[in-house]
Design a protein around this motif. Structure first.
Motif, PDB file in Angstrom:
ATOM      1  N   LEU A 149      26.021 -10.262  15.122  1.00 17.32           N
ATOM      2  CA  LEU A 149      25.822  -8.850  14.820  1.00 17.32           C
ATOM      3  C   LEU A 149      25.705  -8.018  16.091  1.00 17.32           C
ATOM      4  O   LEU A 149      26.277  -6.925  16.186  1.00 17.32           O
ATOM      5  N   SER A 150      24.952  -8.524  17.067  1.00 17.53           N
ATOM      6  CA  SER A 150      24.802  -7.762  18.311  1.00 17.53           C
ATOM      7  C   SER A 150      26.127  -7.652  19.053  1.00 17.53           C
ATOM      8  O   SER A 150      26.415  -6.632  19.685  1.00 17.53           O
ATOM      9  N   ALA A 151      26.961  -8.680  18.961  1.00 17.17           N
ATOM     10  CA  ALA A 151      28.261  -8.643  19.633  1.00 17.17           C
ATOM     11  C   ALA A 151      29.171  -7.568  19.059  1.00 17.17           C
ATOM     12  O   ALA A 151      30.081  -7.076  19.745  1.00 17.17           O
ATOM     13  N   ARG A 152      28.920  -7.184  17.809  1.00 11.28           N
ATOM     14  CA  ARG A 152      29.709  -6.130  17.170  1.00 11.28           C
ATOM     15  C   ARG A 152      29.005  -4.781  17.216  1.00 11.28           C
ATOM     16  O   ARG A 152      29.408  -3.835  16.540  1.00 11.28           O
ATOM     17  N   GLY A 153      27.930  -4.687  18.009  1.00 16.36           N
ATOM     18  CA  GLY A 153      27.314  -3.397  18.260  1.00 16.36           C
ATOM     19  C   GLY A 153      26.057  -3.084  17.491  1.00 16.36           C
ATOM     20  O   GLY A 153      25.483  -1.999  17.654  1.00 16.36           O
ATOM     21  N   ALA A 154      25.587  -4.003  16.646  1.00 19.40           N
ATOM     22  CA  ALA A 154      24.375  -3.741  15.873  1.00 19.40           C
ATOM     23  C   ALA A 154      23.142  -3.794  16.761  1.00 19.40           C
ATOM     24  O   ALA A 154      23.097  -4.547  17.746  1.00 19.40           O
ATOM     25  N   ARG A 155      22.146  -3.015  16.406  1.00 18.03           N
ATOM     26  CA  ARG A 155      20.824  -3.184  16.996  1.00 18.03           C
ATOM     27  C   ARG A 155      20.143  -4.295  16.208  1.00 18.03           C
ATOM     28  O   ARG A 155      20.103  -4.255  14.972  1.00 18.03           O
ATOM     29  N   VAL A 156      19.619  -5.287  16.898  1.00 19.33           N
ATOM     30  CA  VAL A 156      19.021  -6.454  16.252  1.00 19.33           C
ATOM     31  C   VAL A 156      17.522  -6.486  16.524  1.00 19.33           C
ATOM     32  O   VAL A 156      17.091  -6.413  17.680  1.00 19.33           O
TER      33      VAL A 156
END
Length: 303
Positions: A34-41
């Motif tokens: 998810l973080s690799a696709r720009g999400a804040r985790v």
């Protein structure tokens, strides 16, 4: 669905994901994706130091780390309150944290530990975050179950297995609880026209730390060997979780898996089959869970 890969994941910029149990195994794999696709985790974890040590694996990512022990309802309430006080908007909640194959123990509130960690904590956390999620971008609750739910069966007069405790039964029941919760949540959300979707997944046999957590060195080595032979790496086993969290076409209230063991990993919709999986069991477990957690779910409207 079967051809979906991480390359198909939509851009997640502007979405925030809370992932329980994010320091290893499936949770860590999902956090990476998810973080690799720009999400804040937001990593919701028991061990803050362990999570902080993972930060170098997320260069440039928007990563927050906060304390959460899903076995402890007070910890769950504190996490939700802290999140609200920070003004964090949550778009996806991934109920992933779990334990398995543990000797008999009880939580801080006196509940059987598998049920407390794998189900009751997530039941309360979801209730506390639902108002926040309702304002989210494509909001979803993703519950991570196990194919072992098929062996679960509740005796609601012995919910905490104070009689006839067996670690395998405790784990299977907690995973059945995940399934009953996710499907009943889906029914309730649809009945109220909520924008939040309830997604349900399982990873199959995955090579994660849990697989070798059986009590005793002999059983631990045996289960670890089975996982080595039959299991998928966490990145592959987590594929249906990532699909459920992000794919616009992902179906709510259905079991999503990585497909059959020893075959190519493909997100697959499986029929729900278990002796203990019934609408009556779902509503009964929901009532017990509300009573045990004081979770603030809305009271269903009568016709």
């Amino acid at each position: 669905m079967r051809t979906w890969t991480l390359a198909n994941m939509p851009d997640q910029t502007g979405r925030t994901a809370v992932i329980t149990g994010a320091t290893s195994g499936l949770g860590l794999a999902v956090a990476h994706a998810l973080s690799a696709r720009g999400a804040r985790v937001i990593m919701a974890v028991r061990n803050i130091a362990k999570a902080e040590a993972l930060r170098p694996q997320f260069p440039g990512a928007d990563l927050a780390i906060h304390k959460l022990d899903t076995s402890d309802l007070d910890s769950v309430s504190s996490f939700a309150a802290d999140l609200e006080s920070r003004g964090d908007q949550v778009d996806v909640l991934i109920n992933n944290a779990g334990i398995g194959n543990q000797p008999h123990a009880v939580s801080a509130q006196g509940h059987e530990l598998h049920l407390a960690t794998n189900h009751l904590g997530h039941f309360l956390l979801t209730a506390l975050l639902l108002p926040n999620l309702a304002n989210g971008k494509d909001p979803r609750v993703v519950t991570v179950a196990s194919f072992m739910y098929k062996l679960g069966h509740f005796d609601f007069d012995n919910l905490h297995l104070t009689r006839g405790y067996n670690s395998g039964r405790a784990y299977s029941n907690s995973k059945l609880a995940n399934v009953l919760f996710a499907t009943e949540l889906d029914r309730r959300l649809r009945a109220t026209n909520s924008p939040v979707q309830s997604m349900l997944t399982h990873p199959g046999i995955a090579r994660t730390p849990m697989i070798s957590s059986a009590p005793g060195p002999i059983l631990s080595r045996l289960t670890g060997s089975i996982a080595g032979l039959l299991g998928r790496p966490a990145t592959q086993a987590a594929l249906p979780i990532n699909y459920a969290a992000t794919a616009p076409e992902a179906p709510a209230g259905q079991m999503l898996s990585p497909g059959k063991t020893l075959r190519k990993t493909q997100v697959t919709q499986e029929p729900l089959r278990a002796k203990g999986f019934t609408p009556e069991a779902a509503t009964t477990l929901w009532t017990h869970s509300e009573n045990l957690t004081n979770a603030p779910y809305p009271t269903p409207q009568t016709p």
